[in-house]
Design an enzyme around this catalytic site. Sequence first.
Site, PDB file in Angstrom:
ATOM      1  N   CYS A 168      -5.811 -17.197 -31.830  1.00 28.35           N
ATOM      2  CA  CYS A 168      -4.488 -17.631 -31.420  1.00 28.35           C
ATOM      3  C   CYS A 168      -4.184 -19.020 -31.959  1.00 28.35           C
ATOM      4  O   CYS A 168      -5.076 -19.737 -32.391  1.00 28.35           O
ATOM      5  CB  CYS A 168      -4.394 -17.719 -29.894  1.00 28.35           C
ATOM      6  SG  CYS A 168      -4.563 -16.141 -29.069  1.00 28.35           S
ATOM      7  N   GLY A 228      -2.181 -16.049 -35.568  1.00 27.67           N
ATOM      8  CA  GLY A 228      -1.879 -14.901 -34.726  1.00 27.67           C
ATOM      9  C   GLY A 228      -0.504 -14.365 -35.041  1.00 27.67           C
ATOM     10  O   GLY A 228       0.461 -15.124 -35.078  1.00 27.67           O
ATOM     11  N   ASN A 245      -6.285 -20.730 -26.714  1.00 25.82           N
ATOM     12  CA  ASN A 245      -6.930 -20.242 -27.933  1.00 25.82           C
ATOM     13  C   ASN A 245      -8.427 -20.204 -27.674  1.00 25.82           C
ATOM     14  O   ASN A 245      -9.016 -21.227 -27.311  1.00 25.82           O
ATOM     15  CB  ASN A 245      -6.609 -21.190 -29.106  1.00 25.82           C
ATOM     16  CG  ASN A 245      -7.365 -20.841 -30.385  1.00 25.82           C
ATOM     17  OD1 ASN A 245      -7.607 -21.718 -31.203  1.00 25.82           O
ATOM     18  ND2 ASN A 245      -7.732 -19.597 -30.576  1.00 25.82           N
ATOM     19  N   GLY A 246      -9.032 -19.038 -27.877  1.00 26.47           N
ATOM     20  CA  GLY A 246     -10.472 -18.914 -27.651  1.00 26.47           C
ATOM     21  C   GLY A 246     -10.767 -17.640 -26.913  1.00 26.47           C
ATOM     22  O   GLY A 246      -9.923 -16.736 -26.825  1.00 26.47           O
ATOM     23  N   TYR A 261     -12.512 -20.655 -43.612  1.00 22.54           N
ATOM     24  CA  TYR A 261     -11.554 -19.572 -43.791  1.00 22.54           C
ATOM     25  C   TYR A 261     -10.318 -19.615 -42.885  1.00 22.54           C
ATOM     26  O   TYR A 261      -9.192 -19.517 -43.358  1.00 22.54           O
ATOM     27  CB  TYR A 261     -12.288 -18.242 -43.620  1.00 22.54           C
ATOM     28  CG  TYR A 261     -11.403 -17.055 -43.449  1.00 22.54           C
ATOM     29  CD1 TYR A 261     -10.584 -16.637 -44.499  1.00 22.54           C
ATOM     30  CD2 TYR A 261     -11.370 -16.355 -42.256  1.00 22.54           C
ATOM     31  CE1 TYR A 261      -9.750 -15.550 -44.338  1.00 22.54           C
ATOM     32  CE2 TYR A 261     -10.542 -15.261 -42.101  1.00 22.54           C
ATOM     33  CZ  TYR A 261      -9.738 -14.862 -43.138  1.00 22.54           C
ATOM     34  OH  TYR A 261      -8.926 -13.806 -42.982  1.00 22.54           O
TER      35      TYR A 261
END
Length: 486
Positions: A10, A37, A112-113, A259
């Site tokens: 996210c 996302g 996020n996570g 990445y």
Amino acid sequence: MRPDKPEEACGVYAVLAPGQPVANLTYFGLYALQHRGQESAGIAVFDAERKVRLHKDMGLVSQVFDQAVLERLTGDLAIGHNRYSTTGSSKVCNAQPVVLNTRIGPFALAHNGNLVNAAELRHDLASIASELTSTTDSELIAFAIQQAVNRGLDWDGAIRAAAECCRGAFSLVIGTTDGLFALRDGHGIRPLVFGHIGETQQAQWVVSSESCGLDIIGAAFDGDVEPGEIIHFRPGQAEPSRSRWCEQPTKLCVFEMIYFARPDSRFFGESLYSYRVRIGEALARETPVEADIVIGVPDSGIPAAIGYSQLSGIPFADGLIKNRYVGRTFIQPTQAMREAGIRVKLNPLPDVLAGKRVVVIDDSIVRGTTSRKLVQALRDAGATEVHMRISSPPVTHPCFYGIDTDTQDQLIAARLTLEEIAAHLGVDSLAYLSKQGMVDAAHANSAHFCTACFDGAYPIEMDEQVSSSKLMLEPAGIAAKVLQKL
Ligand code: SF4
């Protein structure tokens, strides 16, 4: 078919800027974070009366919001979110931000996570089971905050108490009736940065998963929200309150470096573009090969290909053209769209490739399906030799911290030897960057990275039963967990 790349979790974003069009600024911030996302997007805005207006839906930021929607989202504090599902399926009830009410007013949370104790947390929060509207771990964090506030704690105490109940990766932005909070888990697995807009720092704050979210609205970069840190930004206060809620060894996800994050985002005092050029140089040093040209798999393989070319002296060339209007196929959730995959997105240039011995640089291989098609496409375009070089080590373990890397049996490097992978892909040679080369190229302490998907050294202890399934909080997933415990 599952994708051939790990998938991001996210992007989170927040703006506290009285007098500014905070929803519009958040829209641009989420647009910059779109790569994190692409399933859903949402913005919650606090108005002057501390009421919250929320708009969220499935789709890209540009599909979810238009000018009319943004004009309705007036206020001085906005919380935004882009979602890819790692816990909870891809549907609108799981879109964020999560907005809940408490005895001292509403709050909005974006996460996020991925928590590794989500099932336990849900068990502990059994009394609110009927109120859950989603199947995400993020909503559980929000309910933990709500319960702590309703027990009598203030925002700061409640957010700390909730964080202490969580195990796993969480970078959070939380809008409250007393301003904006930003915090990261103790290891700082997912990134989170903050900055300010305007001439002074007075109450014009921006928090973003990556610094590219600051750049897009002209915000100055002030620094990272540190691992284990909680920052409280209040309206009208020139300096935020910064404190630690826990102390643990830093373990930033190294995949963010190689990445996931955008190359123009800043980590450890430089753009990731510079880091990725250096890992290309390290790859050339470690795995030389005789060839005529070096090409990169766009976009994420390009900086490492430039580095490989610079160090080896083999000319860099554009051998693959990317259709920039196709999203990152591996983030799109439907299998059918992934199946269409690489030919939609990448087209080889026969004029460049024909008769050449080609070194092709990619950032990672997960399943090997896309790489195999790519190698065939290069040969079809006339390449006489294809030497694949990967700017990260073999992915041998799944991620439990917010990245969808598939289950271990699907990871090609967990099943096959290097020679077997090379044969499967149809390359003349294959080599990966070493783990040491990957971490040493960063301007950071090499111990400060999570490298678990390359070596299985998970920094956060997990119950044996923890499933990598992103649907673990769906009813079937819960049932399975209960059965496992019996
Ligand atoms: S396991 Fe891999 S993808 Fe997951 S946080 Fe660690 S380095 Fe990143």
